[in-house]
Design a protein around this motif. Structure first.
Motif, mmCIF file in Angstrom:
data_model
loop_
_atom_site.group_PDB
_atom_site.id
_atom_site.type_symbol
_atom_site.label_atom_id
_atom_site.label_comp_id
_atom_site.label_asym_id
_atom_site.label_seq_id
_atom_site.Cartn_x
_atom_site.Cartn_y
_atom_site.Cartn_z
ATOM 1 N N ASP A 1 21.756 -6.463 4.018
ATOM 2 C CA ASP A 1 21.946 -6.756 5.442
ATOM 3 C C ASP A 1 20.875 -6.099 6.336
ATOM 4 O O ASP A 1 21.160 -5.224 7.164
ATOM 5 N N PRO A 2 19.633 -6.546 6.167
ATOM 6 C CA PRO A 2 18.519 -5.922 6.917
ATOM 7 C C PRO A 2 18.614 -6.181 8.421
ATOM 8 O O PRO A 2 19.182 -7.190 8.855
ATOM 9 N N ASN A 3 18.048 -5.274 9.184
ATOM 10 C CA ASN A 3 17.954 -5.454 10.639
ATOM 11 C C ASN A 3 16.925 -6.541 10.917
ATOM 12 O O ASN A 3 15.877 -6.580 10.270
ATOM 13 N N HIS B 1 23.147 -5.943 -2.976
ATOM 14 C CA HIS B 1 21.959 -6.586 -3.548
ATOM 15 C C HIS B 1 21.106 -5.557 -4.293
ATOM 16 O O HIS B 1 20.976 -4.417 -3.857
ATOM 17 N N GLU B 2 20.531 -5.957 -5.409
ATOM 18 C CA GLU B 2 19.752 -4.973 -6.192
ATOM 19 C C GLU B 2 18.474 -4.535 -5.482
ATOM 20 O O GLU B 2 17.995 -3.418 -5.680
ATOM 21 N N ASN B 3 17.928 -5.387 -4.639
ATOM 22 C CA ASN B 3 16.793 -4.993 -3.804
ATOM 23 C C ASN B 3 17.368 -4.444 -2.488
ATOM 24 O O ASN B 3 17.933 -5.191 -1.688
ATOM 25 N N ARG C 1 24.212 1.397 3.232
ATOM 26 C CA ARG C 1 23.279 0.640 2.381
ATOM 27 C C ARG C 1 23.184 1.305 1.018
ATOM 28 O O ARG C 1 23.135 0.642 -0.003
ATOM 29 N N ARG C 2 23.142 2.628 1.045
ATOM 30 C CA ARG C 2 23.052 3.357 -0.218
ATOM 31 C C ARG C 2 24.310 3.125 -1.055
ATOM 32 O O ARG C 2 24.239 2.881 -2.243
ATOM 33 N N GLU C 3 25.439 3.160 -0.376
ATOM 34 C CA GLU C 3 26.721 3.008 -1.092
ATOM 35 C C GLU C 3 27.041 1.561 -1.435
ATOM 36 O O GLU C 3 27.910 1.290 -2.253
ATOM 37 N N GLY C 4 26.393 0.634 -0.767
ATOM 38 C CA GLY C 4 26.733 -0.771 -0.960
ATOM 39 C C GLY C 4 28.025 -1.138 -0.255
ATOM 40 O O GLY C 4 28.773 -2.005 -0.724
ATOM 41 N N GLU D 1 1.793 -3.382 -1.427
ATOM 42 C CA GLU D 1 2.703 -2.411 -0.812
ATOM 43 C C GLU D 1 3.853 -3.133 -0.102
ATOM 44 O O GLU D 1 4.871 -2.531 0.228
ATOM 45 N N PHE D 2 3.677 -4.448 0.125
ATOM 46 C CA PHE D 2 4.727 -5.213 0.806
ATOM 47 C C PHE D 2 5.624 -5.955 -0.180
ATOM 48 O O PHE D 2 6.458 -6.753 0.212
ATOM 49 N N ALA D 3 5.425 -5.694 -1.477
ATOM 50 C CA ALA D 3 6.090 -6.506 -2.499
ATOM 51 C C ALA D 3 7.598 -6.602 -2.314
ATOM 52 O O ALA D 3 8.170 -7.687 -2.396
ATOM 53 N N SER D 4 8.259 -5.449 -2.034
ATOM 54 C CA SER D 4 9.719 -5.484 -1.967
ATOM 55 C C SER D 4 10.207 -6.280 -0.763
ATOM 56 O O SER D 4 11.356 -6.707 -0.704
ATOM 57 N N ARG D 5 9.341 -6.477 0.218
ATOM 58 C CA ARG D 5 9.737 -7.214 1.417
ATOM 59 C C ARG D 5 9.537 -8.711 1.249
ATOM 60 O O ARG D 5 10.026 -9.494 2.039
ATOM 61 N N GLY D 6 8.787 -9.090 0.232
ATOM 62 C CA GLY D 6 8.495 -10.511 0.021
ATOM 63 C C GLY D 6 9.775 -11.306 -0.170
ATOM 64 O O GLY D 6 9.917 -12.421 0.346
#
Ligand SMILES: [Zn+2]
Length: 573
Positions: free
Chosen positions: A256-258, A249-251, A206-209, A301-306
């Motif tokens: 590819d989230p679990n 993805h920039e976010n 994920r870090r490397e993309g 605190e949930f902003a990035s998950r929105g």
């Protein structure tokens, strides 16, 4: 209804009407309101009209502050409505239509409810009720290892204490079969895949993309594995199910989230029914749709998950709720995270999750902070997106104003020093329970030749001084000795006494006052965060029920913790 009940009702509506119109009630409006709310009283209208006129006339002579205080004591639920005009209120909700607002209380039942839950909960409740919509209590319980039945109850109780009610209760864990159905759909569409990479590899990629080989597994294989998982062929940690979005993805949340993982731990309500559990984002994204949520009002605190949650709804072509974010509130010096509090409990630094130095709801309640205080702060701070750190002095200041009319007065002295009144005959003294509410009556104490005053007060007195035993009479200091003060009666003239002093008779009860201070100062544990003061109090203190708010004159407000062999009082501070 008895005449007393009718009079009380009239008094409530008259006060509410007066407060609404800057201190002057209109008798006709009060009569109208009363008969509209209580049609059963219409037959008695002839008797009621003069009673209303009389009551309104009396109430209109009171100051607005007094009226507010009296209504607060009599019917705080009416005050909310009329009070709205006076204090700052939460702003109108964007996109809200009457009757169509649906909000949610979404606790994870894995810990104790705290100030932040009450704050966010009140916002959601307030708008649901304001727009005559509905609100659900939704337990987000899809991590069986964290959730415990006691916490479901703690949240129900905490919300109820706040006066927050809900129209329906839901456990997200009940909907797991629905999530399975949706997940299969995604696997079929190749919008998701099963990944066998170890946790660290997933993180690194994920870090490397970078993608992993599992991203290209065919749908037939994925579906086969999915069925095998449900049949119990894999173990915890062996695999996860991931959304196929974009590894660059920039976010980072979108890489590819679990969406599912195996957790082999029995669920308190589902038992062993499920092993494969949806992640938080997948579950709530769908659940918000399933529940018909119109507005998500949550801390940022949930902003990035929105973005992810919206993406998941889009995958299934589901409508999007309106999202309003506000800053997460915190209270100065009072951590709320489990990670910070648990070690303090375990090492005995604090007595438990209800310790009066904490900002959990049980702690605030144990300390004599009332829900109205939290509501008022929520209205004040509102939907601010600045980082509000709320100072204890703000909470305590508002709380003192709100409980002042509710708390009866009692005397209590520390380091008691005896005062002998040489020429005094014993007498029963009736002391007012509250100086502003004479109708509450008095407490009676038996005064004989000896009383006790606070050690600090005794120190300030010298021979010849005349002081007043508050609400009793004046006495003159004749001698000051090792065993106390010898005094004589010195009349009733209020102006003749330089000091008015609280006192306690021989017939006293031992009192223990727990005085809380801030738990952390500059992120360091405050070694003096709890002072315990001992003293003696007047006998009637010993008859009060736990949970009763009191004011110990000159010491401050508190709430009775217990009143058995000694009276223990938690001071609000
Ligand atoms: Zn992989």
């Amino acid at each position: 209804m008895t005449k007393d009940q009718i009079l009380e009702l009239i008094r409530k509506y008259s006060l509410a009407n007066a407060i609404k119109y800057d201190g002057k009630a209109n008798p006709n409006a009060v009569i109208g309101k009363l008969l509209a709310e209580r049609p059963d009283l219409r037959q008695q209208a002839q008797e009621i009209v003069p009673l209303v006129r009389e009551t309104v006339a009396t109430i209109n002579t009171l100051s607005l502050e007094k009226q507010i205080a009296q209504l607060q004591a009599l019917a705080p639920e009416l005050l909310d409505v009329s009070h709205e005009r006076r204090v700052k209120q939460l702003p109108p909700l964007p996109g809200a239509e009457m009757g169509k607002v649906m909000t949610r209380l979404p606790p994870e039942p894995s810990g104790h409810p705290h100030f932040g839950h009450a704050y966010a909960g009140f916002i959601n409740w307030f708008y649901a009720r304001k727009y005559e919509g509905s609100i659900i209590l939704r337990f987000e319980d899809t991590n069986p290892r964290l959730v415990k039945p006691e916490f479901y109850d703690a949240f129900r109780e905490g919300y109820r204490w706040m006066g927050i009610d809900w129209d329906r209760e839901i456990k997200v864990s009940d909907d797991v079969p629905l999530f399975y159905k949706r997940a299969r759909e995604l696997l079929e569409r190749e919008d998701a895949y099963i990944c066998f990479c170890p946790v660290d590899t997933i993180k690194e990629k994920r870090r490397e993309g970078a993608s992993c080989p599992h991203r290209d597994t065919t749908k037939e294989t994925n579906l086969g594995i999915w069925d095998d998982i449900l049949e119990g062929k894999y173990s915890e940690g062996e695999l996860v199910c991931r959304l196929k979005i974009d590894m660059n993805h920039e976010n980072a949340v979108m890489r590819d989230p679990n969406i599912f993982r195996i957790i082999d731990s029995p669920h308190p309500f589902q038992g062993e029914r499920f092993r494969l559990w949806p992640t938080y984002d997948f579950a709530v994204a769908l659940e918000d749709y399933l529940n018909g949520i119109s507005h998500i009002l949550r801390s940022n605190e949930f902003a990035s998950r929105g973005e992810l949650q919206a993406y998941i709804r889009d995958l299934f072509d589901l409508s999007q709720p309106i999202i309003q974010e506000f800053s997460r509130v915190s209270i100065e010096g009072s951590p709320v995270s489990k990670r910070r509090i648990r070690p303090l409990v375990e090492s005995g630094v604090i007595s438990g999750w209800g310790d009066i130095r904490l900002a959990t709801l049980s702690a605030l309640r144990n300390r004599g902070i009332v829900p109205e205080t939290i509501k008022e702060i929520t209205h004040e701070v509102g939907m601010s997106v600045a980082q509000p750190i709320i100072d204890w002095s703000l909470i305590l200041g508002i709380n003192r104003r709100i409980i002042d009319p509710l708390a009866n007065r009692y005397y209590c002295v520390a380091n008691p020093v005896a005062v002998i009144i040489e020429d005094h005959q014993s007498v029963d003294a009736a002391l007012p329970l509250h100086p502003d509410y004479k109708e509450r009556g008095t407490r009676t104490v038996h005064v004989d030749q000896q009383v006790f005053i606070d050690g600090a007060d005794a120190q300030r007195l010298t021979k010849g001084d005349i002081f007043r035993l508050k609400h009793l009479f004046n006495i003159r200091v004749e001698r000051k000795g090792r065993k106390g003060l010898s005094c004589t009666y010195a009349g009733e003239d209020l102006d003749a006494a330089a000091l008015k002093i609280q006192w306690v008779t021989n017939d006293s009860v031992p009192v223990l006052m727990n005085v809380p201070e801030v738990l952390y100062i500059d992120d360091k544990l405050n070694p003096n965060s709890l002072k315990v003061e001992q003293g003696i109090g007047e006998r009637p203190l010993g008859t009060l029920e736990p949970g009763t708010l009191v004011q110990l004159e000159r010491k401050g407000f508190g709430i009775i913790k217990s009143a058995e062999t000694k009276v223990e009082i938690n001071m609000t501070g």
